[in-house]
Scaffold this motif. Structure first.
Motif, PDB file in Angstrom:
ATOM      1  N   GLY A  94       0.926  -1.206   0.084  1.00 64.23           N
ATOM      2  CA  GLY A  94       0.170   0.098  -0.001  1.00 64.23           C
ATOM      3  C   GLY A  94       0.750   1.318  -0.130  1.00 64.23           C
ATOM      4  N   THR A  95       1.938   1.260  -0.205  1.00 67.74           N
ATOM      5  CA  THR A  95       3.020   2.285  -0.147  1.00 67.74           C
ATOM      6  C   THR A  95       2.931   3.339  -1.257  1.00 67.74           C
ATOM      7  OG1 THR A  95       4.613   1.287   1.250  1.00 67.74           O
ATOM      8  CG2 THR A  95       5.393   3.098   0.051  1.00 67.74           C
ATOM      9  N   ALA A  96       2.723   4.700  -1.215  1.00 61.75           N
ATOM     10  CA  ALA A  96       2.627   5.448  -2.276  1.00 61.75           C
ATOM     11  C   ALA A  96       4.061   6.279  -2.338  1.00 61.75           C
ATOM     12  CB  ALA A  96       1.790   6.583  -2.202  1.00 61.75           C
ATOM     13  N   ILE A  97       4.727   6.280  -3.552  1.00 64.22           N
ATOM     14  CA  ILE A  97       6.138   6.706  -3.571  1.00 64.22           C
ATOM     15  C   ILE A  97       6.050   7.973  -4.458  1.00 64.22           C
ATOM     16  CG2 ILE A  97       8.327   6.675  -4.455  1.00 64.22           C
ATOM     17  CD1 ILE A  97       8.111   3.502  -4.476  1.00 64.22           C
ATOM     18  N   VAL A  98       6.123   9.092  -3.828  1.00 55.53           N
ATOM     19  CA  VAL A  98       6.107  10.485  -4.612  1.00 55.53           C
ATOM     20  C   VAL A  98       7.609  10.938  -4.773  1.00 55.53           C
ATOM     21  CG1 VAL A  98       5.431  12.869  -4.539  1.00 55.53           C
ATOM     22  CG2 VAL A  98       4.124  10.980  -3.531  1.00 55.53           C
ATOM     23  N   PRO A  99       8.079  10.916  -5.935  1.00 53.01           N
ATOM     24  CA  PRO A  99       9.460  11.247  -6.326  1.00 53.01           C
ATOM     25  C   PRO A  99       9.531  12.975  -6.618  1.00 53.01           C
ATOM     26  CG  PRO A  99       8.667  10.289  -8.210  1.00 53.01           C
ATOM     27  CD  PRO A  99       7.698  10.220  -7.003  1.00 53.01           C
ATOM     28  N   LEU A 100      10.441  13.621  -6.067  1.00 51.95           N
ATOM     29  CA  LEU A 100      10.529  15.026  -6.193  1.00 51.95           C
ATOM     30  C   LEU A 100      11.897  15.451  -6.844  1.00 51.95           C
ATOM     31  CD1 LEU A 100       9.529  16.173  -2.843  1.00 51.95           C
ATOM     32  CD2 LEU A 100       7.902  15.856  -4.720  1.00 51.95           C
ATOM     33  N   LEU A 101      12.167  14.568  -7.904  1.00 48.00           N
ATOM     34  CA  LEU A 101      13.232  14.728  -8.743  1.00 48.00           C
ATOM     35  C   LEU A 101      13.006  15.604 -10.043  1.00 48.00           C
ATOM     36  CD1 LEU A 101      13.643  12.092  -7.161  1.00 48.00           C
ATOM     37  CD2 LEU A 101      15.514  11.474  -8.761  1.00 48.00           C
ATOM     38  N   ASN A 102      13.957  16.244 -10.719  1.00 50.07           N
ATOM     39  CA  ASN A 102      13.769  17.046 -12.162  1.00 50.07           C
ATOM     40  C   ASN A 102      13.631  16.102 -13.177  1.00 50.07           C
ATOM     41  OD1 ASN A 102      13.776  19.597 -10.706  1.00 50.07           O
ATOM     42  ND2 ASN A 102      15.768  19.366 -10.433  1.00 50.07           N
ATOM     43  N   GLY A 103      12.735  16.697 -14.304  1.00 48.61           N
ATOM     44  CA  GLY A 103      12.727  15.696 -15.398  1.00 48.61           C
ATOM     45  C   GLY A 103      11.760  14.569 -15.356  1.00 48.61           C
ATOM     46  N   LEU A 104      11.927  13.777 -15.998  1.00 46.04           N
ATOM     47  CA  LEU A 104      11.077  12.394 -16.041  1.00 46.04           C
ATOM     48  C   LEU A 104      11.680  10.858 -15.969  1.00 46.04           C
ATOM     49  CD1 LEU A 104       9.089  14.660 -17.536  1.00 46.04           C
ATOM     50  CD2 LEU A 104       7.429  12.731 -17.648  1.00 46.04           C
ATOM     51  N   ALA A 105      13.049  10.996 -16.364  1.00 45.53           N
ATOM     52  CA  ALA A 105      13.546   9.613 -16.328  1.00 45.53           C
ATOM     53  C   ALA A 105      13.310   8.887 -14.996  1.00 45.53           C
ATOM     54  CB  ALA A 105      15.131  10.057 -16.704  1.00 45.53           C
ATOM     55  N   HIS A 106      13.477   9.400 -14.121  1.00 45.44           N
ATOM     56  CA  HIS A 106      13.286   8.635 -12.837  1.00 45.44           C
ATOM     57  C   HIS A 106      11.961   7.811 -12.835  1.00 45.44           C
ATOM     58  CE1 HIS A 106      11.422  12.495 -12.024  1.00 45.44           C
ATOM     59  NE2 HIS A 106      10.670  11.864 -11.259  1.00 45.44           N
ATOM     60  N   LEU A 107      11.106   8.180 -13.646  1.00 45.31           N
ATOM     61  CA  LEU A 107       9.902   7.560 -13.536  1.00 45.31           C
ATOM     62  C   LEU A 107       9.961   6.128 -14.078  1.00 45.31           C
ATOM     63  CD1 LEU A 107       7.033  10.094 -14.549  1.00 45.31           C
ATOM     64  CD2 LEU A 107       7.648   9.216 -12.119  1.00 45.31           C
ATOM     65  N   ARG A 108      10.666   5.864 -14.941  1.00 46.98           N
ATOM     66  CA  ARG A 108      11.061   4.933 -15.559  1.00 46.98           C
ATOM     67  C   ARG A 108      11.690   3.635 -14.794  1.00 46.98           C
ATOM     68  NH1 ARG A 108      12.602   7.810 -20.394  1.00 46.98           N
ATOM     69  NH2 ARG A 108      14.767   7.802 -19.787  1.00 46.98           N
ATOM     70  N   GLN A 109      12.784   4.258 -14.110  1.00 41.47           N
ATOM     71  CA  GLN A 109      13.391   3.452 -13.034  1.00 41.47           C
ATOM     72  C   GLN A 109      12.343   3.024 -11.721  1.00 41.47           C
ATOM     73  OE1 GLN A 109      17.118   6.372 -12.983  1.00 41.47           O
ATOM     74  NE2 GLN A 109      17.797   4.736 -12.119  1.00 41.47           N
ATOM     75  N   LEU A 110      11.609   4.236 -11.303  1.00 37.44           N
ATOM     76  CA  LEU A 110      10.804   3.467 -10.241  1.00 37.44           C
ATOM     77  C   LEU A 110       9.701   2.628 -10.620  1.00 37.44           C
ATOM     78  CD1 LEU A 110      10.657   7.052  -8.698  1.00 37.44           C
ATOM     79  CD2 LEU A 110      11.388   5.334  -7.560  1.00 37.44           C
ATOM     80  N   ASN A 111       9.054   2.911 -11.684  1.00 34.08           N
ATOM     81  CA  ASN A 111       8.097   1.928 -12.243  1.00 34.08           C
ATOM     82  C   ASN A 111       8.876   0.704 -12.620  1.00 34.08           C
ATOM     83  OD1 ASN A 111       6.231   4.102 -12.430  1.00 34.08           O
ATOM     84  ND2 ASN A 111       6.520   4.511 -14.633  1.00 34.08           N
ATOM     85  N   ALA A 112      10.023   0.342 -13.085  1.00 36.87           N
ATOM     86  CA  ALA A 112      10.646  -0.855 -13.204  1.00 36.87           C
ATOM     87  C   ALA A 112      10.869  -1.442 -11.939  1.00 36.87           C
ATOM     88  CB  ALA A 112      11.797  -0.589 -13.867  1.00 36.87           C
ATOM     89  N   ARG A 113      11.357  -0.787 -10.859  1.00 39.78           N
ATOM     90  CA  ARG A 113      11.546  -1.546  -9.723  1.00 39.78           C
ATOM     91  C   ARG A 113      10.396  -1.763  -8.670  1.00 39.78           C
ATOM     92  NH1 ARG A 113      16.217  -1.451  -6.467  1.00 39.78           N
ATOM     93  NH2 ARG A 113      15.923  -2.974  -4.879  1.00 39.78           N
ATOM     94  N   PHE A 114       9.296  -0.885  -8.654  1.00 34.18           N
ATOM     95  CA  PHE A 114       8.262  -1.033  -7.740  1.00 34.18           C
ATOM     96  C   PHE A 114       6.951  -1.325  -8.363  1.00 34.18           C
ATOM     97  CE2 PHE A 114      11.508   1.562  -5.509  1.00 34.18           C
ATOM     98  CZ  PHE A 114      12.116   0.548  -4.588  1.00 34.18           C
ATOM     99  N   GLY A 115       6.909  -0.848  -9.807  1.00 32.77           N
ATOM    100  CA  GLY A 115       5.555  -1.077 -10.219  1.00 32.77           C
ATOM    101  C   GLY A 115       4.791   0.142 -10.576  1.00 32.77           C
ATOM    102  N   GLU A 116       4.100   0.469 -11.484  1.00 35.90           N
ATOM    103  CA  GLU A 116       3.860   1.949 -11.891  1.00 35.90           C
ATOM    104  C   GLU A 116       2.561   2.390 -10.847  1.00 35.90           C
ATOM    105  OE1 GLU A 116       1.752   4.009 -15.737  1.00 35.90           O
ATOM    106  OE2 GLU A 116       2.823   2.216 -15.788  1.00 35.90           O
ATOM    107  N   GLU A 117       1.907   1.395 -10.383  1.00 42.09           N
ATOM    108  CA  GLU A 117       0.811   1.693  -9.402  1.00 42.09           C
ATOM    109  C   GLU A 117       1.459   2.205  -7.997  1.00 42.09           C
ATOM    110  OE1 GLU A 117      -2.682   1.809  -9.843  1.00 42.09           O
ATOM    111  OE2 GLU A 117      -2.158   1.422 -11.694  1.00 42.09           O
ATOM    112  N   ALA A 118       2.358   1.998  -7.743  1.00 41.59           N
ATOM    113  CA  ALA A 118       2.935   2.643  -6.382  1.00 41.59           C
ATOM    114  C   ALA A 118       3.598   3.673  -6.604  1.00 41.59           C
ATOM    115  CB  ALA A 118       4.176   1.377  -6.086  1.00 41.59           C
TER     116      ALA A 118
END
Length: 307
Positions: A94-118
């Motif tokens: 049930g964890t929600a991850i909110v990244p506060l990084l610049n750009g968008l590349a980090h979304l690919r890494q986070l989605n791959a690691r924890f799943g897009e829903e998280a």
């Protein structure tokens, strides 16, 4: 909510401090050296009429256990790979991850690691830095967060997170399209960073000389052109506001990336510029000034690594 703030630097430290001051259940995940400094001095905020100190709850990677309800990820892109490993014990179903990084590349890494829903989209608008003692210095009064589902639209969990943040006095927006909001921030950051890094001065320095304002307009047009071609055009009113901010007479404004360059430190060149110009090539958008900024910063990275 049980909240984990990853990093206690200029961004995460500020918003985490606001949560702690509101008696929220917030813990900072930090490196051992930062933990030692914070235990000795406390987490200090200064600037813009503020002089405050809190005693933060701290953990290091080896001490972390979870899960947490909310993870605010506020590390630099250069530390993202390690941060993904560090936060893994804190991420549950049930964890929600909110990244506060610049750009968008980090979304690919986070989605791959924890799943897009998280993973939510996130934007931090704040102008802060760390001084030599590790204190957080506010350079301007702006301080807000913007969060949303990657797929767009409202959701109960975004509303709940916004309410929790708002209860701590944090201005929190919930746009219908978080990706467009992230693109807008990317346009601002790439223009500001390109401007100050290429010209080696403040925005006020650039605006003060012949051709400076035209240079700002040209650089902004390139960044905005990539966003528009990607399907996320920045509204004219926002572009006008950015142009006005970056051409304000006497402004001391610089990008954090520029401050890294002046310190001889590694930068987020690939996350802010490399990914942007790569997308521009795929979209057939010409970006000669952004290409120049990218090359200049890659040379800095090469020299930093070699030194």
């Amino acid at each position: 909510m049980k909240i984990l703030v990853v990093g206690a630097g200029a961004t995460g430290g500020y918003f985490g401090a606001r949560l702690a001051q509101a008696d929220k259940d917030v813990t900072f995940l930090v490196r051992p050296r930062r933990a030692a400094a914070l235990r000795e001095r406390g987490l200090r905020l200064t600037g813009q009429g503020q002089d405050e100190t809190i005693t933060p709850r701290l953990v290091t990677a080896g001490e972390l256990s979870g899960p947490y309800d909310l993870v605010l990820l506020s590390v630099k892109a250069t530390a993202l790979d390690q941060a993904l490993d560090d936060i893994a014990p804190a991420v549950g179903p049930g964890t929600a991850i909110v990244p506060l990084l610049n750009g968008l590349a980090h979304l690919r890494q986070l989605n791959a690691r924890f799943g897009e829903e998280a993973v939510l989209g996130g934007v931090a608008r704040i102008i802060t830095t760390l001084n030599g003692e590790g204190d957080i210095v506010r350079l301007a009064p702006v301080a807000s967060l913007t969060i949303g589902e990657q797929k767009g639209g409202p959701s109960p969990r975004v509303a709940a997170i916004a309410a929790e943040l708002g209860d701590a006095g944090i201005d929190t927006q919930q746009p219908a399209d978080i990706l467009s909001a992230m693109w807008s921030k990317w346009v601002l950051i790439s223009t500001l960073a390109g401007l100050t890094c290429l010209m080696r001065g403040t925005t006020g320095d650039v605006a003060a000389v012949p051709g400076g304002r035209d240079f700002v307009a040209a650089l902004l047009a390139e960044s905005a052109g990539v966003a528009a071609a990607a399907g996320h055009p920045v509204p004219k009113g926002e572009l006008d506001a950015v142009a006005a901010m970056l051409t304000k007479a006497g402004s001391p404004l610089t990008a954090s990336l520029y401050r890294d360059v002046t310190l001889g430190a590694p930068t987020e060149v690939e996350h802010v510029f490399g990914d942007l110009v790569a997308r521009a090539r795929l979209l057939s958008v010409a970006t000669p000034l952004l290409d120049l900024a990218t090359l200049s910063l890659r040379v800095h990275e090469h020299r930093t690594a070699a030194g």
